[in-house]
Motif scaffolding. Structure first.
Motif, mmCIF file in Angstrom:
data_model
loop_
_atom_site.group_PDB
_atom_site.id
_atom_site.type_symbol
_atom_site.label_atom_id
_atom_site.label_comp_id
_atom_site.label_asym_id
_atom_site.label_seq_id
_atom_site.Cartn_x
_atom_site.Cartn_y
_atom_site.Cartn_z
ATOM 1 N N HIS A 155 66.960 32.025 18.836
ATOM 2 C CA HIS A 155 66.669 33.453 18.689
ATOM 3 C C HIS A 155 67.877 34.364 18.898
ATOM 4 C CE1 HIS A 155 62.537 32.349 18.282
ATOM 5 N NE2 HIS A 155 62.502 31.786 19.483
ATOM 6 N N PHE A 156 68.937 33.838 19.511
ATOM 7 C CA PHE A 156 70.145 34.638 19.740
ATOM 8 C C PHE A 156 71.333 33.829 19.236
ATOM 9 C CE2 PHE A 156 66.939 35.984 22.740
ATOM 10 C CZ PHE A 156 66.993 37.366 22.651
ATOM 11 N N PRO A 157 71.489 33.807 17.921
ATOM 12 C CA PRO A 157 72.425 32.865 17.289
ATOM 13 C C PRO A 157 73.881 33.009 17.752
ATOM 14 C CG PRO A 157 71.620 34.514 15.721
ATOM 15 C CD PRO A 157 70.786 34.640 16.934
ATOM 16 N N GLN A 158 74.293 34.206 18.202
ATOM 17 C CA GLN A 158 75.700 34.390 18.602
ATOM 18 C C GLN A 158 75.938 34.103 20.082
ATOM 19 O OE1 GLN A 158 77.869 35.152 16.199
ATOM 20 N NE2 GLN A 158 76.153 35.265 14.763
ATOM 21 N N ALA A 159 74.878 33.837 20.816
ATOM 22 C CA ALA A 159 75.011 33.785 22.275
ATOM 23 C C ALA A 159 75.447 32.420 22.793
ATOM 24 C CB ALA A 159 73.689 34.184 22.918
ATOM 25 N N ALA B 181 67.451 25.707 24.160
ATOM 26 C CA ALA B 181 67.089 25.570 22.744
ATOM 27 C C ALA B 181 66.580 26.895 22.179
ATOM 28 C CB ALA B 181 66.022 24.490 22.595
ATOM 29 N N ALA B 182 65.766 27.599 22.963
ATOM 30 C CA ALA B 182 65.195 28.862 22.481
ATOM 31 C C ALA B 182 66.276 29.927 22.316
ATOM 32 C CB ALA B 182 64.119 29.346 23.447
ATOM 33 N N VAL B 183 67.260 29.946 23.204
ATOM 34 C CA VAL B 183 68.347 30.919 23.079
ATOM 35 C C VAL B 183 69.119 30.652 21.789
ATOM 36 C CG1 VAL B 183 70.568 31.649 24.048
ATOM 37 C CG2 VAL B 183 68.559 31.421 25.544
ATOM 38 N N LYS B 184 69.411 29.382 21.517
ATOM 39 C CA LYS B 184 70.118 29.028 20.274
ATOM 40 C C LYS B 184 69.358 29.540 19.062
ATOM 41 C CE LYS B 184 73.068 25.072 21.108
ATOM 42 N NZ LYS B 184 72.638 23.925 21.936
#
Ligand SMILES: [Zn+2]
Length: 413
Positions: free
Chosen positions: A232-236, A227-230
């Motif tokens: 803070h790193f929108p393209q990842a 969830a945190a990656v989604k």
């Protein structure tokens, strides 16, 4: 040449600093050489802020540990002035042989940093004759300074993993730059989960990196990381590291074994046999335990065979093949574990596997080898050993950086 001049030359002293006196204290073991430094009375010194030469305001005495003089400990003592700068007020001047606030000379610290690359802090401390607490302060300073200089502008993929700093206590999450062969650790921070990902994003930004250019993140199956990656790193895209898939099922097998052992006797050697698997079972009892688990109706045996199926998935050469094998695997396992309460941990692992299936299959498309994250375990162990004697989170992180972060010269020449 007078001995004072020789010492002044050795220390690289320039006016207004000079050696005022020298004394060898032979009461102490080892003997101590004390050099007193001073400046010409009333001489001007540069303001530490702007460099303007200013008149002294007052003086205070400081002592620094220096490199040994042959076998003797060596200390420098000096009365260091504060100057009156018209722009910056009354300021303590910076002496050329030490950094502000340190009780060691720069040359001494340089030796410490060289040794710190190779050996545990506690060993260095007893070798140079000081406390590891004081050495850690020095090491933390230089490593933090070197970490401030790292450049993350090229980072497009990263992996993360967490580890306990001490058994069952505080956690540290470590971030590595995927695509970097040597010294891949670029950030480590206390805690685990969501908050650490946000901290890494801020760290990336402040080192020339761009969160929106990050295309891949390799992690475990923790929901909070995903969830945190989604966020803070929108393209990842998140790829689940295969190592963590195996770990998930290894833990499930172990939970089944423990529960079953409370109900009935398991073959001798079961614990390590199921952990290592048929190909690597080392001892006779381990191999025999596996044979017995195959032939009799042990829940542990079923759990073990489920885990072993992972090898078959792992060997798939394409992502389509891996998908097909995973679907088969799920059907096979559901059938095996149905109605067996002892196998609840496996059922749970299966649900996690299914939930993250797309992220697990992403590894077949990934540009990055997943072995890298697995290698972190060895690093964590080495860092723990290196921080031995004075072990808190900050020191543990420093040791991780010292061993595996892209920091070159720790002392700016
Ligand atoms: Zn000034």
């Amino acid at each position: 040449m007078r001995t004072e001049d020789i010492f002044a030359l050795g220390l690289g002293l320039t006016p207004p600093w000079q050696i005022v006196s020298q004394r060898l204290d032979i009461e102490k073991v080892p003997h101590e050489l004390h050099l007193t430094l001073g400046s010409v009375r009333g001489a001007s010194h540069p303001c530490p802020q702007c460099g303007r030469m200013c008149k002294p305001h007052d003086y205070q005495e400081f002592t620094w540990r220096h490199l040994n003089f042959f076998q003797h400990y060596c200390y420098l003592t000096a009365r260091v002035p504060r100057v009156d700068c018209p722009d910056h007020g009354t300021r303590r001047v910076t002496v050329p042989w030490a950094r502000p606030g340190s009780s060691f000379t720069l040359l001494f610290e340089q030796v410490v940093m060289t040794l710190a690359r190779e050996m545990p802090v506690a060993t260095i401390a007893s070798f140079v004759g000081t406390t590891d607490k004081r050495l850690c302060r020095v090491i933390n300073h230089y490593v933090a300074e070197a970490m401030n200089r790292i450049d993350l502008s090229a980072l497009e993929a990263f992996g993360l993993d967490e580890t306990a700093c001490r058994r069952g206590h505080r956690y540290v999450t470590v971030f590595i730059h995927l695509g970097r062969e040597e010294r891949p650790v670029v950030f480590a921070t206390e805690g685990k989960g969501k908050e650490t990902v946000k901290r890494f994003r801020d760290h990336l930004r402040s080192h020339g990196g761009h969160p929106e250019r990050v295309l891949e993140v390799v992690s475990d199956m923790s929901g909070s990381f995903v969830a945190a990656v989604k966020e803070h790193f929108p393209q990842a895209e998140v790829t689940v590291d295969w190592f963590h898939v195996v770990q998930l099922f290894t833990m499930a097998v172990d939970a089944v074994r423990k529960a079953e052992a409370r109900e009935r006797a398991l073959p001798v050697g079961t614990r390590w046999g199921v952990l290592k698997g048929r190909e690597t079972a080392k001892t006779q009892p381990q191999a025999e335990a596996l044979r017995e688990l195959e032939t009799e109706a042990f829940a542990t045996g079923v759990a073990y065979r489920v885990k072993e199926q992972l090898r078959w998935i792992r060997r798939a050469e394409t992502s389509q093949a891996a998908r097909w094998r995973s679907t088969n695997f799920l059907n096979y396992v559901r059938d095996k574990i149905e109605g067996e309460p002892l196998l609840a941990p496996v059922a749970k692992a299966i649900r996690t596997f299914e939930k993250h299936l797309e992220r697990i299959l992403a590894r077949w498309q990934s540009w990055h080898t997943n072995a890298r994250l697995e290698g972190l375990n060895g690093l964590f162990q080495a860092a723990r050993a290196r921080a031995r004697g004075y072990r808190n989170v900050a020191n543990f992180i420093t040791m991780i950086y010292l061993i595996a972060a892209p920091i070159g010269d720790l002392i700016k020449k």
